[in-house]
Design a protein around this motif. Structure first.
Motif, PDB file in Angstrom:
ATOM      1  N   PRO A  60      58.323  30.232  63.664  1.00 21.25           N
ATOM      2  CA  PRO A  60      59.698  30.039  63.187  1.00 21.25           C
ATOM      3  C   PRO A  60      60.593  31.213  63.577  1.00 21.25           C
ATOM      4  CG  PRO A  60      58.114  29.547  61.459  1.00 21.25           C
ATOM      5  CD  PRO A  60      57.357  30.234  62.546  1.00 21.25           C
ATOM      6  N   VAL A  61      61.885  30.927  63.670  1.00 27.58           N
ATOM      7  CA  VAL A  61      62.874  31.956  63.996  1.00 27.58           C
ATOM      8  C   VAL A  61      64.068  31.806  63.065  1.00 27.58           C
ATOM      9  CG1 VAL A  61      62.205  32.033  66.431  1.00 27.58           C
ATOM     10  CG2 VAL A  61      64.049  30.497  65.698  1.00 27.58           C
ATOM     11  N   GLN A  62      64.903  32.818  63.045  1.00 24.85           N
ATOM     12  CA  GLN A  62      66.168  32.761  62.303  1.00 24.85           C
ATOM     13  C   GLN A  62      67.301  32.766  63.326  1.00 24.85           C
ATOM     14  OE1 GLN A  62      68.081  36.298  60.678  1.00 24.85           O
ATOM     15  NE2 GLN A  62      67.996  35.370  58.636  1.00 24.85           N
ATOM     16  N   ARG A  63      68.297  31.899  63.108  1.00 23.59           N
ATOM     17  CA  ARG A  63      69.433  31.837  64.028  1.00 23.59           C
ATOM     18  C   ARG A  63      70.728  31.764  63.228  1.00 23.59           C
ATOM     19  NH1 ARG A  63      69.422  27.188  68.485  1.00 23.59           N
ATOM     20  NH2 ARG A  63      67.410  28.206  68.869  1.00 23.59           N
ATOM     21  N   LEU A  64      71.733  32.488  63.693  1.00 18.20           N
ATOM     22  CA  LEU A  64      73.028  32.493  63.046  1.00 18.20           C
ATOM     23  C   LEU A  64      73.901  31.394  63.652  1.00 18.20           C
ATOM     24  CD1 LEU A  64      75.120  35.612  62.131  1.00 18.20           C
ATOM     25  CD2 LEU A  64      76.191  33.722  63.358  1.00 18.20           C
ATOM     26  N   TYR A 103      72.783  30.665  58.158  1.00 18.06           N
ATOM     27  CA  TYR A 103      71.572  31.258  58.715  1.00 18.06           C
ATOM     28  C   TYR A 103      70.494  30.175  58.708  1.00 18.06           C
ATOM     29  CZ  TYR A 103      74.024  35.665  57.993  1.00 18.06           C
ATOM     30  OH  TYR A 103      74.950  36.675  58.029  1.00 18.06           O
ATOM     31  N   ALA A 104      70.121  29.730  59.890  1.00 16.96           N
ATOM     32  CA  ALA A 104      69.156  28.643  60.022  1.00 16.96           C
ATOM     33  C   ALA A 104      67.760  29.207  60.263  1.00 16.96           C
ATOM     34  CB  ALA A 104      69.555  27.721  61.167  1.00 16.96           C
ATOM     35  N   TYR A 105      66.785  28.671  59.537  1.00 18.80           N
ATOM     36  CA  TYR A 105      65.391  29.091  59.669  1.00 18.80           C
ATOM     37  C   TYR A 105      64.563  27.882  60.093  1.00 18.80           C
ATOM     38  CZ  TYR A 105      67.170  32.813  56.614  1.00 18.80           C
ATOM     39  OH  TYR A 105      67.912  33.815  56.055  1.00 18.80           O
ATOM     40  N   GLY A 106      63.874  27.997  61.214  1.00 17.31           N
ATOM     41  CA  GLY A 106      63.064  26.876  61.680  1.00 17.31           C
ATOM     42  C   GLY A 106      62.489  27.168  63.043  1.00 17.31           C
ATOM     43  N   PHE A 107      61.828  26.168  63.631  1.00 14.97           N
ATOM     44  CA  PHE A 107      61.302  26.313  64.977  1.00 14.97           C
ATOM     45  C   PHE A 107      62.437  26.079  65.972  1.00 14.97           C
ATOM     46  CE2 PHE A 107      57.674  25.460  62.327  1.00 14.97           C
ATOM     47  CZ  PHE A 107      56.723  26.355  62.810  1.00 14.97           C
ATOM     48  N   THR A 108      62.366  26.761  67.094  1.00 16.97           N
ATOM     49  CA  THR A 108      63.463  26.772  68.054  1.00 16.97           C
ATOM     50  C   THR A 108      63.935  25.372  68.425  1.00 16.97           C
ATOM     51  OG1 THR A 108      62.743  28.890  68.991  1.00 16.97           O
ATOM     52  CG2 THR A 108      64.178  27.521  70.352  1.00 16.97           C
ATOM     53  N   GLY A 109      62.995  24.475  68.728  1.00 12.63           N
ATOM     54  CA  GLY A 109      63.372  23.118  69.119  1.00 12.63           C
ATOM     55  C   GLY A 109      64.115  22.376  68.025  1.00 12.63           C
ATOM     56  N   ASP A 110      63.700  22.575  66.774  1.00 15.73           N
ATOM     57  CA  ASP A 110      64.360  21.896  65.649  1.00 15.73           C
ATOM     58  C   ASP A 110      65.791  22.408  65.458  1.00 15.73           C
ATOM     59  OD1 ASP A 110      62.089  20.411  65.134  1.00 15.73           O
ATOM     60  OD2 ASP A 110      61.298  21.838  63.676  1.00 15.73           O
ATOM     61  N   ILE A 111      65.985  23.723  65.585  1.00 18.56           N
ATOM     62  CA  ILE A 111      67.334  24.271  65.437  1.00 18.56           C
ATOM     63  C   ILE A 111      68.221  23.819  66.597  1.00 18.56           C
ATOM     64  CG2 ILE A 111      68.707  26.372  65.241  1.00 18.56           C
ATOM     65  CD1 ILE A 111      66.322  27.759  63.994  1.00 18.56           C
TER      66      ILE A 111
END
Length: 268
Positions: A60-64, A103-111
């Motif tokens: 998982p990653v965090q993305r703004l 702030y989105a938390y998830g796997f790259t493909g899902d985000i």
């Protein structure tokens, strides 16, 4: 199917949804995009459990996600739309009190899927609400509002009926639209996951493992405090809510003859 190819296919469906003036076609293309996204997520989750020690395992990653600039009107319903999409695509979110940043938390493909869906649906939501406001039907509705007046040195509150303001109609329309989109995408996700479990027993267990991994990542990464209350609309407009729900509902999911049936599995 590679992540790039998957996003290209989803993007093509979303562009078709945006370009058509037929709400039934737009809904059908949107449903196809969500089915594809959900199917890809399922297969990627299965693939992750079979990764060898020599392979780089997805985490998982965090993305703004920037919703808009501070002070811009309508950010609450924009944010509500993104949160509805995220909930149907295995992405957890924190949001600032001003609704400007998520702030989105998830796997790259899902985000990636969430961002693609949001870009398309935001265009459709704004376009539909603009058309509704131009129709002017909300002007026939009144709402009860509290007016504060000073009488004899003290404040007196009275309840009066006033016509629905344009900004109130827009917020109610877009809030109802976002809520209906969230329901539709959640239903599409459930249907696809059920089909995946039937065709590939054990998928549900894999998805549960993915859910737990994301939950642990969120707990150790998030610094959020309190609850977001930005999706609450102070003044209600029944007409606008119904119109927004109709725009979000449009046609039955997957009913367009122009689209092929949802694939149970995707090539990796």
């Amino acid at each position: 199917m590679s992540s790039d190819k998957m996003l290209t296919r989803i993007g093509g469906l979303l562009r078709q949804a945006e370009s058509t003036d037929n709400p039934h076609e737009a809904d059908a293309f949107l449903a196809a995009a969500q089915r594809l996204a959900t199917s890809a997520s399922v297969d990627l989750a299965v693939a992750r459990t079979h990764a060898t020690s020599k392979e780089r395992r997805a985490t998982p990653v965090q993305r703004l996600i920037t919703i808009g600039e501070a002070g811009k009107k309508g950010l609450r319903t924009y944010a509500q739309l993104f949160l509805a999409i995220a909930a149907a695509n295995d992405v957890q979110c924190d949001i600032t009190a001003t609704s400007t940043v998520i702030y989105a938390y998830g796997f790259t493909g899902d985000i990636d899927v969430c961002e693609a869906l949001y870009s398309s649906l935001l265009v459709q939501m704004v376009r539909a609400s603009d058309a509704y406001l131009r129709s002017g039907t909300y002007k026939d509705e009144t709402t009860v509002q509290t007016v504060v007046e000073r009488r004899g040195g003290r404040q007196v509150r009275t309840r009066v009926r006033k016509p629905v303001a344009g900004v109130t109609a827009r917020l109610n329309f877009q809030s109802a639209f976002a809520a209906r989109i969230g329901t539709r995408l959640a239903e599409a996700k459930q249907d696809t996951e059920r089909e995946a479990e039937e065709s590939t027993p054990g998928t549900a267990l894999v998805l549960r493992g993915k859910e737990l991994e994301l939950r642990d990542f969120y707990r150790t990464t998030s610094q959020a405090r309190g609850s977001w209350r930005g999706n609450r609309v102070a003044t209600r407009s029944t007409d606008a809510q119904r119109a927004g729900d109709r725009a979000g509902r449009t046609a039955r999911l997957g009913s367009s003859p122009e689209l092929p049936p949802a694939a149970r599995r995707l090539e990796q």
